[in-house]
Design an enzyme around this catalytic site. Structure first.
Site, PDB file in Angstrom:
ATOM      1  CG  HIS A   1      -1.381   0.523  -2.647  1.00 57.54           C
ATOM      2  ND1 HIS A   1      -0.446   1.193  -3.409  1.00 57.54           N
ATOM      3  CD2 HIS A   1      -1.326   1.081  -1.405  1.00 57.54           C
ATOM      4  CE1 HIS A   1       0.153   2.112  -2.665  1.00 57.54           C
ATOM      5  NE2 HIS A   1      -0.367   2.078  -1.454  1.00 57.54           N
TER       6      HIS A   1
ATOM      7  CD  GLU B   1       4.294   4.190  -0.697  1.00 59.90           C
ATOM      8  OE1 GLU B   1       3.506   3.646  -1.495  1.00 59.90           O
ATOM      9  OE2 GLU B   1       3.932   5.050   0.137  1.00 59.90           O
TER      10      GLU B   1
ATOM     11  CG  HIS C   1       3.200   0.675   1.489  1.00 60.10           C
ATOM     12  ND1 HIS C   1       3.081   1.368   2.678  1.00 60.10           N
ATOM     13  CD2 HIS C   1       2.402   1.318   0.609  1.00 60.10           C
ATOM     14  CE1 HIS C   1       2.237   2.369   2.529  1.00 60.10           C
ATOM     15  NE2 HIS C   1       1.812   2.373   1.267  1.00 60.10           N
TER      16      HIS C   1
END
Length: 323
Positions: free
Chosen positions: A89, A288, A159
């Site tokens: 991420h 996601e 998220h």
């Protein structure tokens, strides 16, 4: 903690400038009672210190890059490693940690904006990003836009951890999930894709007809991840559907992106959530929408490279109904 309030009939959302985060989303159940269906925290300090990325806008690159290197225009860019030798991420300074500026254009819509400077966590180029949340007609849409002054990687997602029984309701074992995908991308060590694109047929990854999540967690293919933590190669823009029999709330996911990471929070540790709630393993499911993980190292995967002069534009919609 500053919050932006969006209203549309019986629906209400709260967005945080910190991380362009979806903090709360109130949806009417089959009896008309509004339930907050996303996990979150009461205080800004909890968002800053906890892992999990609850509700955050994640980028520049969502998911993982192996070996923290990428090659663009014959130049090697060394990225920061925040998960062993890999990057998850976008490293330590991702978009989820920025305080975004915003313009609320209507009572049901807001556009947030931020800048990621050249070299942040190793990524090339100065990247400008916009995320627009719109709450309308029983749906929450997220429109993503980005431009960069040199070739770079852009792969944005949200998220949010969804619990359609309500964020305080415990495990999502009874939720029914279907995903429109004939294939998924299996992973090796470090949850890094092997490069194979494998058929879901005959496995616990076959979600096309819908599965009760709690009945799948013990499947051999899922034990390493304590549930689902897999990227699916989507068949169409109608990506997935999640249903909770307790509340009657159904959520359809639509997207322009080619992949969907299904994460059933198998590694979410116990923590204090909103309004006295306590969260733990399997208390939410993340859907996601994304480019496929580690795509920069697999030329046959859809490419997340944004070229100078091009505009990154993608959209994801969470559409709600009741049964």
């Amino acid at each position: 903690m500053e919050r932006i309030f969006l209203h549309d009939g019986a629906f209400c959302a709260q967005i945080l400038p910190y991380g362009a985060t979806l903090h709360s989303l109130y949806v009417p159940d089959r009896d008309g009672t509004a339930r907050d269906v996303v996990l979150g925290y009461n205080n800004l300090s909890d968002y800053q210190r906890h892992d999990g990325y609850l509700g955050a806008t994640v980028g520049r690159n969502a998911n993982r890059i192996a070996g923290v290197q990428l090659v663009l225009d014959s130049q090697i860019w060394q990225l920061t490693a925040n998960e062993g030798t890999n990057q998850l991420h976008s490293g330590f300074s991702g978009l989820h940690q920025k305080v975004w500026d915003y313009n609320q254009t209507a009572e049901n819509a807001v556009t947030l904006h931020t800048v990621s400077p050249h070299g942040e966590d190793g990524f090339p180029g100065t990247l400008e990003v916009w995320v627009s949340y719109t709450l309308s007609g029983g749906a929450l849409s997220m429109d993503y836009k980005a431009v960069c002054d040199r070739d770079t990687v852009v792969n944005l997602t949200n998220h949010a951890y969804f619990n359609l029984a309500g964020q305080e309701s415990g495990a999502i074992d009874d939720h029914v999930l279907s995903v429109s995908a004939d294939y998924y991308t299996p992973c090796g060590p470090g949850t890094i894709p092997t490069g194979e694109v494998r058929a879901v047929d005959g496995t616990a990854l076959d979600l096309r007809s819908g599965v009760v999540l709690g009945r799948q967690f013990g499947a051999p293919e899922l034990r390493e991840y304590n549930g689902y933590d897999h990227n699916f190669a989507l068949n169409s823009s109608d990506a997935a559907q999640l249903y909770c029999p307790r509340s009657g709330i159904c959520m359809a996911v639509e997207t322009t992106l080619p992949g969907l990471q299904v994460y059933t929070a198998g590694f979410l540790s116990e923590r204090q959530g909103k309004r006295g709630s306590v969260y733990n393993c399997h208390h939410g499911v993340c859907l996601e929408t994304q480019f496929w993980p580690d795509a920069v190292h697999h030329p046959h995967f859809p490419s997340p490279v944004l070229h100078t002069g091009d505009i990154y534009r993608h959209k994801t919609i969470y559409r709600f109904s009741v049964k």
